[in-house]
Design a protein around this motif. Structure first.
Motif, PDB file in Angstrom:
ATOM      1  N   LEU A   1     204.186 -27.786   2.745  1.00 53.99           N
ATOM      2  CA  LEU A   1     202.895 -27.282   3.182  1.00 53.99           C
ATOM      3  C   LEU A   1     202.198 -28.307   4.072  1.00 53.99           C
ATOM      4  N   VAL A   2     202.278 -29.563   3.708  1.00 55.18           N
ATOM      5  CA  VAL A   2     201.666 -30.615   4.521  1.00 55.18           C
ATOM      6  C   VAL A   2     202.343 -30.675   5.886  1.00 55.18           C
ATOM      7  N   SER A   3     203.661 -30.538   5.912  1.00 55.53           N
ATOM      8  CA  SER A   3     204.349 -30.578   7.203  1.00 55.53           C
ATOM      9  C   SER A   3     203.977 -29.380   8.070  1.00 55.53           C
ATOM     10  N   LEU A   4     203.636 -28.242   7.450  1.00 52.51           N
ATOM     11  CA  LEU A   4     203.185 -27.088   8.225  1.00 52.51           C
ATOM     12  C   LEU A   4     201.752 -27.270   8.709  1.00 52.51           C
ATOM     13  N   VAL A   5     200.899 -27.818   7.852  1.00 55.92           N
ATOM     14  CA  VAL A   5     199.499 -28.002   8.201  1.00 55.92           C
ATOM     15  C   VAL A   5     199.339 -29.105   9.237  1.00 55.92           C
ATOM     16  N   VAL A   6     200.088 -30.165   9.067  1.00 53.75           N
ATOM     17  CA  VAL A   6     199.955 -31.336   9.934  1.00 53.75           C
ATOM     18  C   VAL A   6     201.067 -31.301  10.984  1.00 53.75           C
ATOM     19  N   ARG A   7     200.975 -30.358  11.859  1.00 55.06           N
ATOM     20  CA  ARG A   7     201.914 -30.304  12.974  1.00 55.06           C
ATOM     21  C   ARG A   7     201.512 -31.358  13.999  1.00 55.06           C
ATOM     22  N   LYS A   8     202.491 -31.797  14.756  1.00 52.33           N
ATOM     23  CA  LYS A   8     202.157 -32.732  15.814  1.00 52.33           C
ATOM     24  C   LYS A   8     201.258 -32.015  16.814  1.00 52.33           C
ATOM     25  N   THR A   9     200.157 -32.652  17.146  1.00 52.14           N
ATOM     26  CA  THR A   9     199.208 -32.035  18.063  1.00 52.14           C
ATOM     27  C   THR A   9     199.782 -32.010  19.465  1.00 52.14           C
ATOM     28  N   SER A  10     199.224 -31.144  20.280  1.00 51.24           N
ATOM     29  CA  SER A  10     199.695 -31.049  21.662  1.00 51.24           C
ATOM     30  C   SER A  10     199.419 -32.356  22.398  1.00 51.24           C
ATOM     31  N   GLU A  11     198.349 -33.047  21.997  1.00 49.42           N
ATOM     32  CA  GLU A  11     198.044 -34.338  22.619  1.00 49.42           C
ATOM     33  C   GLU A  11     199.144 -35.353  22.312  1.00 49.42           C
ATOM     34  N   THR A  12     199.592 -35.399  21.078  1.00 47.30           N
ATOM     35  CA  THR A  12     200.655 -36.326  20.701  1.00 47.30           C
ATOM     36  C   THR A  12     201.936 -35.998  21.457  1.00 47.30           C
ATOM     37  N   THR A  13     202.264 -34.737  21.558  1.00 45.76           N
ATOM     38  CA  THR A  13     203.465 -34.321  22.288  1.00 45.76           C
ATOM     39  C   THR A  13     203.351 -34.697  23.759  1.00 45.76           C
ATOM     40  N   ARG A  14     202.171 -34.451  24.350  1.00 40.49           N
ATOM     41  CA  ARG A  14     201.962 -34.796  25.759  1.00 40.49           C
ATOM     42  C   ARG A  14     202.065 -36.302  25.969  1.00 40.49           C
TER      43      ARG A  14
ATOM     44  N   SER B   1     197.033 -41.833  18.323  1.00 39.45           N
ATOM     45  CA  SER B   1     197.148 -40.409  17.982  1.00 39.45           C
ATOM     46  C   SER B   1     198.101 -40.207  16.805  1.00 39.45           C
ATOM     47  N   THR B   2     199.229 -40.888  16.823  1.00 39.12           N
ATOM     48  CA  THR B   2     200.203 -40.788  15.737  1.00 39.12           C
ATOM     49  C   THR B   2     199.614 -41.325  14.442  1.00 39.12           C
ATOM     50  N   SER B   3     198.880 -42.420  14.525  1.00 42.76           N
ATOM     51  CA  SER B   3     198.243 -42.996  13.344  1.00 42.76           C
ATOM     52  C   SER B   3     197.233 -42.020  12.746  1.00 42.76           C
ATOM     53  N   ASN B   4     196.466 -41.345  13.602  1.00 42.46           N
ATOM     54  CA  ASN B   4     195.494 -40.361  13.114  1.00 42.46           C
ATOM     55  C   ASN B   4     196.204 -39.202  12.411  1.00 42.46           C
ATOM     56  N   ASP B   5     197.329 -38.746  12.984  1.00 41.98           N
ATOM     57  CA  ASP B   5     198.094 -37.667  12.355  1.00 41.98           C
ATOM     58  C   ASP B   5     198.627 -38.095  10.988  1.00 41.98           C
TER      59      ASP B   5
END
Length: 182
Positions: free
Chosen positions: A28-41, A82-86
């Motif tokens: 559930l955490v892995s579904l809720v905490v998806r990598k944000t589009s900012e992190t991917t970019r 960004s990764t640290s915030n995620d």
């Protein structure tokens, strides 16, 4: 039906539910905490800048190389933030889920003790539990009887110990199977 069996069954069900919820909470955490589009970019930008930097000669195009290096350093720092915030958000989410599970387990134990407070859960001959008979018979008070609080405590720890042994034996079995395949 015997009170001891009922309490043991309730505790077994809650322990199994806890184990199931702990495993489900990870997914559930892995579904809720998806990598944000900012992190991917930012990850894509870092990779592109590294490729550009590898293509540029530091000696021939020093100014352009230095500008790319500064830009890469800035984007890498933004990516790390960004990764640290995620990761912090995922950790907090897991902590809240685990806390909720633990509070529900505690409330279940309290409810079971409350429902069976005055019931004699188990009777053995008097003085059979001699040094601890008063403590084990707390709400009932008769020597040789076991009350609900003591039974819940003993059953809970026995189930936890059993689950621990099962998990340990399953891990040893999987380790021996891996060694056999190698």
């Amino acid at each position: 039906m015997n009170v001891a069996v009922v309490i043991l069954f309730i505790l077994l069900c809650t322990k199994l539910l806890r184990k199931l919820l702990e495993k489900a909470s990870k997914h559930l955490v892995s579904l809720v905490v998806r990598k944000t589009s900012e992190t991917t970019r930012l990850r894509r930008d870092v990779e592109e800048l590294k490729k550009k930097l590898a293509d540029v000669s530091a000696q021939d195009e020093f100014a352009y190389h230095a500008r790319l290096q500064r830009k890469l350093n800035k984007v890498t720092e933004d990516f790390k933030t960004s990764t640290s915030n995620d990761q912090t958000f995922a950790w907090k989410t897991r902590l809240v889920m685990k806390g909720t599970i633990m509070v529900s387990m505690f409330l279940t134990h309290v409810a079971v003790v409350w429902w069976f407070w005055t019931d004699i859960v188990l009777s053995v001959p008097a003085n059979f539990l001699y040094p601890m008979d008063g403590l084990l018979a707390y709400p009932v008070g008769k020597s040789g009887d076991v009350g609900a609080p003591a039974w819940v405590l003993l059953s809970s720890h026995a189930l936890e110990f059993t689950f621990c042994l099962l998990n340990h034996s399953r891990q040893q079995l999987s380790t021996s199977q891996v060694k056999t395949k190698s």
